[in-house]
Write a protein that holds these residues in place. Structure first.
Motif, PDB file in Angstrom:
ATOM      1  N   ILE A   1     -14.502  -1.800  11.150  1.00  0.00           N
ATOM      2  CA  ILE A   1     -13.174  -1.209  11.364  1.00  0.00           C
ATOM      3  C   ILE A   1     -12.873  -1.131  12.857  1.00  0.00           C
ATOM      4  O   ILE A   1     -11.751  -1.408  13.296  1.00  0.00           O
ATOM      5  CB  ILE A   1     -13.098   0.184  10.706  1.00  0.00           C
ATOM      6  N   SER A   2     -13.877  -0.770  13.644  1.00  0.00           N
ATOM      7  CA  SER A   2     -13.695  -0.717  15.093  1.00  0.00           C
ATOM      8  C   SER A   2     -13.303  -2.090  15.653  1.00  0.00           C
ATOM      9  O   SER A   2     -12.436  -2.193  16.531  1.00  0.00           O
ATOM     10  CB  SER A   2     -14.964  -0.216  15.783  1.00  0.00           C
ATOM     11  N   LYS A   3     -13.930  -3.146  15.155  1.00  0.00           N
ATOM     12  CA  LYS A   3     -13.617  -4.490  15.652  1.00  0.00           C
ATOM     13  C   LYS A   3     -12.202  -4.918  15.265  1.00  0.00           C
ATOM     14  O   LYS A   3     -11.585  -5.726  15.961  1.00  0.00           O
ATOM     15  CB  LYS A   3     -14.637  -5.510  15.131  1.00  0.00           C
ATOM     16  N   PHE A   4     -11.690  -4.402  14.165  1.00  0.00           N
ATOM     17  CA  PHE A   4     -10.317  -4.705  13.757  1.00  0.00           C
ATOM     18  C   PHE A   4      -9.296  -3.930  14.593  1.00  0.00           C
ATOM     19  O   PHE A   4      -8.125  -4.286  14.630  1.00  0.00           O
ATOM     20  CB  PHE A   4     -10.091  -4.350  12.287  1.00  0.00           C
TER      21      PHE A   4
ATOM     22  N   PHE B   1     -12.124   0.456   5.120  1.00  0.00           N
ATOM     23  CA  PHE B   1     -12.392  -0.918   5.557  1.00  0.00           C
ATOM     24  C   PHE B   1     -11.377  -1.876   4.949  1.00  0.00           C
ATOM     25  O   PHE B   1     -10.807  -2.727   5.647  1.00  0.00           O
ATOM     26  CB  PHE B   1     -13.819  -1.315   5.156  1.00  0.00           C
ATOM     27  N   ALA B   2     -11.115  -1.730   3.641  1.00  0.00           N
ATOM     28  CA  ALA B   2     -10.164  -2.609   2.954  1.00  0.00           C
ATOM     29  C   ALA B   2      -8.754  -2.447   3.516  1.00  0.00           C
ATOM     30  O   ALA B   2      -8.032  -3.432   3.734  1.00  0.00           O
ATOM     31  CB  ALA B   2     -10.165  -2.310   1.449  1.00  0.00           C
ATOM     32  N   VAL B   3      -8.364  -1.211   3.777  1.00  0.00           N
ATOM     33  CA  VAL B   3      -7.063  -0.937   4.381  1.00  0.00           C
ATOM     34  C   VAL B   3      -6.967  -1.604   5.752  1.00  0.00           C
ATOM     35  O   VAL B   3      -5.938  -2.203   6.108  1.00  0.00           O
ATOM     36  CB  VAL B   3      -6.859   0.598   4.500  1.00  0.00           C
ATOM     37  N   SER B   4      -8.040  -1.538   6.511  1.00  0.00           N
ATOM     38  CA  SER B   4      -8.060  -2.113   7.859  1.00  0.00           C
ATOM     39  C   SER B   4      -7.986  -3.639   7.823  1.00  0.00           C
ATOM     40  O   SER B   4      -7.332  -4.259   8.671  1.00  0.00           O
ATOM     41  CB  SER B   4      -9.322  -1.658   8.601  1.00  0.00           C
ATOM     42  N   VAL B   5      -8.642  -4.245   6.854  1.00  0.00           N
ATOM     43  CA  VAL B   5      -8.558  -5.697   6.681  1.00  0.00           C
ATOM     44  C   VAL B   5      -7.110  -6.108   6.453  1.00  0.00           C
ATOM     45  O   VAL B   5      -6.605  -7.057   7.072  1.00  0.00           O
ATOM     46  CB  VAL B   5      -9.444  -6.166   5.505  1.00  0.00           C
ATOM     47  N   ALA B   6      -6.423  -5.374   5.566  1.00  0.00           N
ATOM     48  CA  ALA B   6      -5.026  -5.700   5.258  1.00  0.00           C
ATOM     49  C   ALA B   6      -4.147  -5.581   6.493  1.00  0.00           C
ATOM     50  O   ALA B   6      -3.305  -6.452   6.761  1.00  0.00           O
ATOM     51  CB  ALA B   6      -4.517  -4.776   4.152  1.00  0.00           C
ATOM     52  N   ALA B   7      -4.324  -4.508   7.254  1.00  0.00           N
ATOM     53  CA  ALA B   7      -3.514  -4.316   8.457  1.00  0.00           C
ATOM     54  C   ALA B   7      -3.811  -5.400   9.495  1.00  0.00           C
ATOM     55  O   ALA B   7      -2.885  -5.970  10.100  1.00  0.00           O
ATOM     56  CB  ALA B   7      -3.775  -2.928   9.038  1.00  0.00           C
ATOM     57  N   TYR B   8      -5.088  -5.695   9.692  1.00  0.00           N
ATOM     58  CA  TYR B   8      -5.495  -6.680  10.699  1.00  0.00           C
ATOM     59  C   TYR B   8      -4.938  -8.064  10.370  1.00  0.00           C
ATOM     60  O   TYR B   8      -4.388  -8.757  11.243  1.00  0.00           O
ATOM     61  CB  TYR B   8      -7.014  -6.727  10.782  1.00  0.00           C
TER      62      TYR B   8
ATOM     63  N   PRO C   1      -1.267  -3.276  14.365  1.00  0.00           N
ATOM     64  CA  PRO C   1      -2.313  -2.603  15.135  1.00  0.00           C
ATOM     65  C   PRO C   1      -2.908  -1.420  14.377  1.00  0.00           C
ATOM     66  O   PRO C   1      -2.222  -0.734  13.609  1.00  0.00           O
ATOM     67  CB  PRO C   1      -1.581  -2.137  16.397  1.00  0.00           C
ATOM     68  N   ILE C   2      -4.204  -1.178  14.632  1.00  0.00           N
ATOM     69  CA  ILE C   2      -4.936  -0.095  13.974  1.00  0.00           C
ATOM     70  C   ILE C   2      -5.461   0.859  15.035  1.00  0.00           C
ATOM     71  O   ILE C   2      -6.011   0.439  16.050  1.00  0.00           O
ATOM     72  CB  ILE C   2      -6.134  -0.653  13.170  1.00  0.00           C
TER      73      ILE C   2
ATOM     74  N   VAL D   1      -1.227   1.567  12.079  1.00  0.00           N
ATOM     75  CA  VAL D   1      -1.942   2.204  10.966  1.00  0.00           C
ATOM     76  C   VAL D   1      -3.053   3.063  11.563  1.00  0.00           C
ATOM     77  O   VAL D   1      -3.843   2.579  12.393  1.00  0.00           O
ATOM     78  CB  VAL D   1      -2.535   1.162   9.998  1.00  0.00           C
ATOM     79  N   LEU D   2      -3.102   4.329  11.172  1.00  0.00           N
ATOM     80  CA  LEU D   2      -4.118   5.261  11.670  1.00  0.00           C
ATOM     81  C   LEU D   2      -5.144   5.533  10.579  1.00  0.00           C
ATOM     82  O   LEU D   2      -4.782   5.972   9.478  1.00  0.00           O
ATOM     83  CB  LEU D   2      -3.464   6.577  12.102  1.00  0.00           C
TER      84      LEU D   2
END
Length: 322
Positions: A144-147, A110-117, A122-123, A100-101
């Motif tokens: 987001i960086s930490k995810f 942030f919410a999108v990144s939580v779902a992917a993580y 990988p993000i 996911v980019l």
């Protein structure tokens, strides 16, 4: 060998303009399949429904994740994050992408990144490691960086910050600012053509205002907005000055700013209000206007490349490049 599958996500006109050339590049790559997902203010009429702006670029949208709540209160932001995590998770479980980019620092991303993580996808994160101390976005960006597994930063100073945050240096790539390529490739107009496109004639002096909510503090936002409007009221008395106001993002108490703009504009022929300009017109305004003022990142990142005076207000962009 199967193709690599990437999902690119955009939540606003601002990040879409930066991602557009990346998406076009992915489309030309034979070994990569990409899907494009839109959410956030792209789908909100109040903020210009910039999905129509995307359609003009002829980039195919694979999925729309609609907003039920928005960012006008902390409760709404919390609800929207929860809803987006659920909806994007459902999408990921169907598509099963390899990556996911995402770009930037919005709560939608942030919410999108939580779902992917959570779903072990990988993000890749663009524009990590930066600082904007005067907004909620600052913490969302770092989260987001930490995810993320892959970091695509604008400058080496941001790489160093991510390393201090515990990220593997081998996962961090310095790629520069995407906006700079867009500035070079943009189509620039004469003053006459720009006037036709924005719908009014430029004056002797022209001011562009790009102002957003600064913090969670409602009283501070109201006080700052009132000071800004009071100053613009005085400036607008000079009929040799045109003022172009652009909508803030869908952030805490941004409705207050919009309502003040509408009231300020009333019965003034030299004050104009736009929900959004789009990148092309925005760059052309920077090219022809005299002053840009506000607290948008564009004052720090894009405006310095034009012959325009810059007045950065407040602390939203504090330490942006440090």
């Amino acid at each position: 060998m199967k193709n690599f599958n990437i999902v690119v996500v955009s939540s606003s006109r601002a990040d879409f303009d930066l991602l557009k050339n990346v998406i076009i590049g992915l489309k030309k790559t034979k070994t990569i399949n990409h899907k494009f997902v839109v959410t956030g203010t792209h789908l909100k009429e109040k903020f210009g429904k910039t999905f129509d702006y995307i359609k003009k670029s002829k980039i195919k949208v694979d999925k729309k994740i609609y907003f039920s709540f928005g960012g006008q209160s902390s409760r709404n932001i919390s609800k929207q994050i929860a809803q987006t995590v659920t909806l994007f998770t459902n999408y990921l479980l169907i598509k099963k992408p390899d990556l996911v980019l995402v770009l930037g620092d919005r709560y939608e991303i942030f919410a999108v990144s939580v779902a992917a993580y959570i779903n072990s996808i990988p993000i890749a994160h663009l524009h990590g490691g930066e600082i904007t101390e005067g907004s909620l976005d600052d913490s969302f960006r770092h989260a987001i960086s930490k995810f993320s597994s892959i970091h695509l930063v604008a400058e080496n100073i941001f790489k160093k910050r991510l390393v201090r945050m515990g990220e593997n240096p081998k996962s961090i790539n310095t790629v520069g600012y995407l906006a700079y390529e867009n500035i070079c490739k943009n189509q620039y107009y004469s003053k006459k053509i720009l006037e036709k496109k924005i719908g009014y004639n430029l004056s002797k002096y022209n001011i562009l205002v790009c102002y957003h909510s600064e913090t969670q503090n409602r009283d501070l936002i109201i006080r700052q907005t009132n000071i800004l409007i009071g100053s613009l009221e005085t400036i607008s008395l000079n009929k040799e000055i045109n003022i172009l106001l652009t909508y803030p993002g869908d952030d805490l108490y941004s409705k207050y700013i919009i309502d003040k703009y509408k009231k300020f504009k009333k019965n003034k022929t030299n004050v104009h209000l736009q929900k959004h300009l789009g990148q092309n017109l925005f760059f052309n305004c920077l090219n022809h206007f005299n002053i840009i003022l506000g607290n948008s990142s564009s004052l720090i990142l894009e405006a310095p490349y034009f012959d325009i005076n810059i007045l950065n207000l407040g602390s939203r962009q504090k330490n942006r490049k440090n």
